[in-house]
Design a protein around this motif. Structure first.
Motif, mmCIF file in Angstrom:
data_model
loop_
_atom_site.group_PDB
_atom_site.id
_atom_site.type_symbol
_atom_site.label_atom_id
_atom_site.label_comp_id
_atom_site.label_asym_id
_atom_site.label_seq_id
_atom_site.Cartn_x
_atom_site.Cartn_y
_atom_site.Cartn_z
ATOM 1 N N TYR A 553 0.814 -1.206 0.000
ATOM 2 C CA TYR A 553 0.000 0.000 0.000
ATOM 3 C C TYR A 553 0.853 1.264 0.000
ATOM 4 O O TYR A 553 0.438 2.303 -0.509
ATOM 5 N N SER A 587 -8.887 3.914 -4.094
ATOM 6 C CA SER A 587 -7.993 2.772 -4.351
ATOM 7 C C SER A 587 -6.897 2.683 -3.294
ATOM 8 O O SER A 587 -6.557 1.584 -2.825
ATOM 9 N N ALA A 590 -8.374 1.361 -0.254
ATOM 10 C CA ALA A 590 -8.657 -0.074 -0.395
ATOM 11 C C ALA A 590 -7.416 -0.914 -0.097
ATOM 12 O O ALA A 590 -7.503 -1.956 0.571
ATOM 13 N N THR A 591 -6.251 -0.492 -0.574
ATOM 14 C CA THR A 591 -5.014 -1.245 -0.297
ATOM 15 C C THR A 591 -4.667 -1.210 1.188
ATOM 16 O O THR A 591 -4.152 -2.201 1.743
ATOM 17 N N TRP A 594 -7.074 -3.558 2.907
ATOM 18 C CA TRP A 594 -6.675 -4.947 2.615
ATOM 19 C C TRP A 594 -5.550 -5.382 3.541
ATOM 20 O O TRP A 594 -5.517 -6.512 4.036
ATOM 21 N N ASN A 595 -4.629 -4.470 3.812
ATOM 22 C CA ASN A 595 -3.524 -4.779 4.724
ATOM 23 C C ASN A 595 -4.018 -4.950 6.158
ATOM 24 O O ASN A 595 -3.518 -5.789 6.901
ATOM 25 N N GLY A 597 -7.187 -5.847 7.094
ATOM 26 C CA GLY A 597 -7.845 -7.147 7.052
ATOM 27 C C GLY A 597 -8.903 -7.390 8.098
ATOM 28 O O GLY A 597 -9.049 -8.520 8.580
ATOM 29 N N LEU A 602 -13.169 -2.770 6.560
ATOM 30 C CA LEU A 602 -13.883 -2.921 5.291
ATOM 31 C C LEU A 602 -15.174 -2.109 5.299
ATOM 32 O O LEU A 602 -15.530 -1.473 4.294
ATOM 33 N N TRP A 605 -14.328 1.482 4.825
ATOM 34 C CA TRP A 605 -13.959 1.753 3.425
ATOM 35 C C TRP A 605 -15.208 1.838 2.547
ATOM 36 O O TRP A 605 -15.329 2.736 1.698
#
Length: 939
Positions: A553, A587, A590-591, A594-595, A597, A602, A605
């Motif tokens: 990220y 974007s 989002a990364t 994702w990291n 988790g 989520l 986001w």
């Protein structure tokens, strides 16, 4: 921790380097033309002898025609005043686009602006020898002040003059108004006070009114109508200037496709009809538009719709010119008006004029009189060429000599013209020559100072490069030790010495441009000092690079920032930048999620994505965006609808109500300012609203906001989180206030986006870090995300990077600031806040990304302050990178067709956003420094 203020001082130092480099680039890129103080003089015919020279002791007697012929045969003769003079009524209908004057009976369902001026078609058919209608082509920028300057001086405006459109200073150049006054003529002014501010003290009678209440369609027009018909009955004036504003204001408020535009054009038609009926047959009537307008009613740029105005002329006793040059719809330049108006009034063209005399809108003249006007025009232009060559080296001497010789040839040729056919050919040759001269100067006045631009780019690059090394290389635990040293004081002393040396050299006339020297010397010295700091810590920097492994990220966020800057080289991407910034911001987030988790991350986001999607409805579009534009997506907001008002009231009320519970006693001020704001909108809404009470409530809101900002600096035994939160809320309310009810919810969406990101950042994790990891919180990914989100909400609050989309109404929501001693500063500040309030708010709230936590590891104030500083500097660098990319883009495309319509406005708005972000980061870091406790000495 006495050294803690060094962090803020360094950020101020960095801000100075960036803004001074921007200023240097602007001076090289946005050049204004060289203005001369020359004044054209003419000698009355009675003071000439029959030999074509000034009389002296000569007693020869000859008639007027012979005398003019002798003057023409003497190329070295001074300019002779015209033997005849007319009275002129000059009606300027602001924003009278050419197609507003066309009439097509075949249109079954005309648009609101079509077929609204039948009097023009009627006069063209009934009295073709007395009436003319031309396309009146303006040069960009198409703002009113620049148009008035061009109309009266006959010269070309420059792009940088657009910044003075709403702070008109007295015109210092020779102009048609001064020419009339110099000859003892009398002038009456009615309407727009731009004329009174630009050319003060020249009027026999002046009924000027403030021109900038763009939502007021009728006050100025009604006042002009109440005076003009009485003035037409008088004969004590030579020139009557009446400037109507209703059509322009209807365009700004509603656009041309609205019933209000139909009403204003119908009023204009009735007005023209009445003026023509009252006009004495020997008086000239000129009805002109200073510019056109786009399909949203805006102007300021260089699109054809903005440049194409109308020029209608009428004289009961007939007008001159040949049939070929009298065709309706023929294009003429606005620079042609000044010499034409001067000729009609018996005066020579103004000294800076580069225009042709329009013979078709003058009375029919004998050949000798026509030749005298043309000769005077050529002599004035020749004098201007000579003087400009003496004062400026912009034009190569060989080209300048060629133009001067060509002008002399045409002056010599005037004496040989004896027939109408020869005169027609001569008029064409003179027009072609003057158009060529005007084209040369038009090209010259967009010549750029490449050396200043390259120096500015170098200073920007140095500041960005070395500060990137500091933020990415120096370990966070080393930062406090660096700023506890003598580095900052040494730098400030060095910069001060540079400034002193430059001004001393300027005082002893060793320097011509002290501003340029100060910026260049301080920039280079600062670069050298920062370079020395990097060299001193090079081992630590390289070791950190070697040991650090960037997560995905982090790499993606940096690539996204560089990508958002790189696409500024493309005009297509600039036009669609709002969408690209939203995509990149989401974007990056989002990364990061994702990291992390987790389900909570989520959900946050997804919420952020929903908020950005909702903000899409406020983005609108610009003219180049095709279907969106034609479907009305770029239409001006105008007054808020009932639904928009309810949404604005609800968004402000909900925000301050929720925030009030968490900010202690300061919440009372936030709530009070929010209540004043809501009451301001509610009381002033609709046709039955009370504007005076609404303005009073707006002033109350500003008073509370100002008082609360001062109280932010009251110390308490707590950390800086609370004052920073309150600062962000105050800026949110201020931004909502200037955005108005129509766009206030977009400010709430921006605040909500920031809050969601603020809750995601503490969840970020990296290898070997605690949950409360300062290293992670001040990472480049956080700075890039915050910067791109702040940049996006320039579009998300309804703005576009075009001059025509600037909303000026916010400057007057609390009353007319021009009645204040610092009126222009207040106006500029309010418009600046309307445009760049979100970057300012995000910059001020930036340290919250470091300090915001609910439990976690105890971290000392030194480390917190160092982390806040590093994040602030990275955030500032992000905006500096985007400014650098915009400057590179403008340099590459300086001869591009879209340079003034796309690339230059983008550069200006990006510089404004950078200035706002830098200001916000300084405020935020200063608040953090002031409120962080100092009793802990460990980190």
């Amino acid at each position: 921790m006495k050294e803690k203020w060094n962090f803020t001082l360094y950020l101020l130092w960095f801000s100075y380097l960036i803004l001074s480099a921007i200023l240097m680039f602007g001076r090289g890129f946005l050049l204004s033309r060289k203005t001369l103080n020359d004044v054209t003089d003419c000698v009355p015919l009675r003071d000439f002898g029959c030999d074509g020279h000034e009389k002296g002791n000569s007693t020869d007697v000859c008639n007027k025609e012979e005398k003019i012929r002798r003057i023409l045969a003497n190329p070295g003769a001074v300019i002779a005043c015209a033997p005849t003079r007319q009275r002129v009524v000059f009606l300027l209908v602001d924003a009278l686009r050419y197609d507003f004057t066309e009439y097509n009976p075949d249109i079954e369902n005309p648009l609101p602006y079509q077929n609204r001026l039948p009097i023009i078609k009627e006069m063209l058919e009934r009295s073709p020898n007395c009436t003319r209608l031309f396309r009146f082509m303006a040069d960009p920028p198409t703002t009113t002040l620049q148009r008035v300057k061009a109309l009266v001086t006959g010269s070309l405006p420059t792009f940088i003059d657009a910044s003075s459109n709403f702070a008109a200073m007295e015109l210092q150049e020779d102009n048609a108004i001064d020419q009339v006054v110099k000859a003892g003529g009398k002038i009456v002014l009615l309407g727009d006070d731009t004329w009174a501010r630009l050319i003060p003290g020249r009027w026999l009678r002046s009924h000027a009114m403030y021109s900038f209440h763009t939502w007021d369609l009728d006050t100025v027009d009604t006042e002009v109508d109440s005076k003009i018909y009485n003035e037409l009955k008088k004969d004590d004036w030579d020139l009557l200037v009446a400037h109507y504003l209703g059509v322009d204001h209807a365009g700004h408020r509603y656009g041309p496709n609205h019933a209000e535009m139909k009403r204003k054009l119908d009023e204009t038609n009735n007005r023209l009809k009445k003026v023509i009926e009252m006009l004495p047959p020997d008086v000239l009537l000129y009805v002109v538009g200073d510019h056109g307008m786009t399909e949203t009613g805006d102007h300021g740029g260089e699109s054809k719709a903005e440049r194409t105005a109308a020029f209608f002329a009428y004289r009961g006793l007939g007008l001159g010119g040949d049939k070929e040059n009298n065709k309706p719809g023929k294009e003429v330049q606005q620079t042609d008006l000044a010499p034409t108006l001067s000729a009609a009034l018996g005066r020579p063209p103004p000294a800076p004029s580069l225009g042709n005399i329009l013979l078709p809108v003058l009375p029919t003249l004998p050949i000798s009189h026509t030749l005298l006007h043309l000769s005077n025009n050529l002599k004035q232009i020749k004098q201007y060429l000579v003087r400009y060559g003496e004062e400026s080296q912009q034009i190569p001497l060989d080209k300048l000599a060629h133009l001067i010789n060509a002008t002399r040839e045409q002056i010599d040729k005037a004496a040989t013209i004896g027939s109408e056919s020869e005169l027609s050919v001569y008029v064409t040759d003179v027009r072609t020559l003057i158009e060529n001269i005007r084209g040369v100067f038009r090209d010259v006045w967009v010549e750029f100072d490449s050396l200043s631009m390259l120096r500015a780019l170098l200073l920007l690059l140095l500041a960005i490069f070395f500060n990137c090394l500091i933020t990415e290389g120096l370990p966070i635990d080393k930062i406090p030790h660096v700023f506890a040293s003598s580095f900052i004081p040494s730098g400030i002393i060095s910069v001060t010495i540079c400034i002193g040396i430059c001004y001393t050299a300027f005082y002893f006339q060793l320097l011509e441009d002290v501003e340029h020297a100060v910026i260049l010397s301080t920039g280079l010295v600062s670069g050298a000092l920062i370079c020395a700091l990097v060299i001193m810590h090079w081992n630590g920097i390289t070791q950190r690079w070697y040991e650090t492994r960037l997560l995905f990220y982090e790499r993606f966020a940096r690539a996204a920032l560089v990508g958002s800057a790189a696409i500024l080289v493309s005009n297509s991407y600039i036009i669609e930048e709002g969408a690209s910034l939203a995509f990149l911001s989401l974007s990056i987030l989002a990364t990061i999620v994702w990291n992390i988790g987790t389900i909570k991350a989520l959900a946050l986001w997804a919420s952020c994505g929903i908020v950005l999607a909702l903000s899409r409805s406020y983005r609108g579009c610009r003219e180049e965006q095709g279907d969106c534009w034609t479907q009305g997506g770029g239409a001006s907001a105008g007054p808020a609808s009932r639904a928009a008002l309810v949404l604005a009231l609800g968004s402000v009320a909900a925000t301050v109500a929720v925030a009030r519970r968490h900010i202690g006693w300061r919440g009372h001020g936030v709530v009070l300012s929010g209540l004043f704001t809501c009451a301001h909108w509610a009381v002033g809404w609709g046709s039955l609203g009370s504007p005076s009470r609404s303005r009073l409530l707006a002033r109350g809101a500003w008073l509370v906001l100002g008082s609360m900002f001062v109280l932010l600096w009251r110390k308490e035994n707590r950390d800086a989180t609370l004052p920073l939160t309150v600062c962000g809320l105050l800026l949110y309310v201020a931004n909502s206030l200037v955005l108005g009810a129509a766009f206030a919810p977009s400010a709430a969406l921006a605040l909500l986006s920031g809050f969601l990101v603020l809750n995601i950042v503490p969840m970020m994790k990296s290898e070997g870090s605690t949950k409360f990891s300062l290293l992670t919180r001040c990472s480049s990914s956080v700075a890039c995300l915050w910067a791109l989100l702040a940049s996006y909400y320039f579009y998300g609050t309804g703005h576009h990077a075009t001059l025509g989309h600037i909303r000026w109404a916010p400057a007057f929501h609390a009353g007319d600031p021009n009645y204040l001693p610092i009126g222009p500063q207040v106006t500029g500040s309010l418009v600046f806040l309307d445009l760049f309030g979100v970057p300012l708010m995000f910059g001020a709230a930036l340290p919250l990304l470091v300090l915001w936590s609910r439990g976690g590891a105890a971290v000392g104030p030194r480390s917190q302050l160092a982390a806040a500083f590093i994040l602030s500097l990275k955030f500032a660098i992000c905006f500096a990178v985007r400014v650098f990319a915009s400057a590179i883009s403008a340099t590459i495309h300086c001869r591009h067709l879209m340079i003034w319509g796309v690339f230059t406005p983008k550069l200006l708005f990006e510089c404004g956003a950078c200035a706002a972000a830098l200001t916000g980061t300084v405020i935020g870091l200063a608040l953090t420094t002031w409120h962080l406790p100092t009793q802990q000495r460990h980190s």
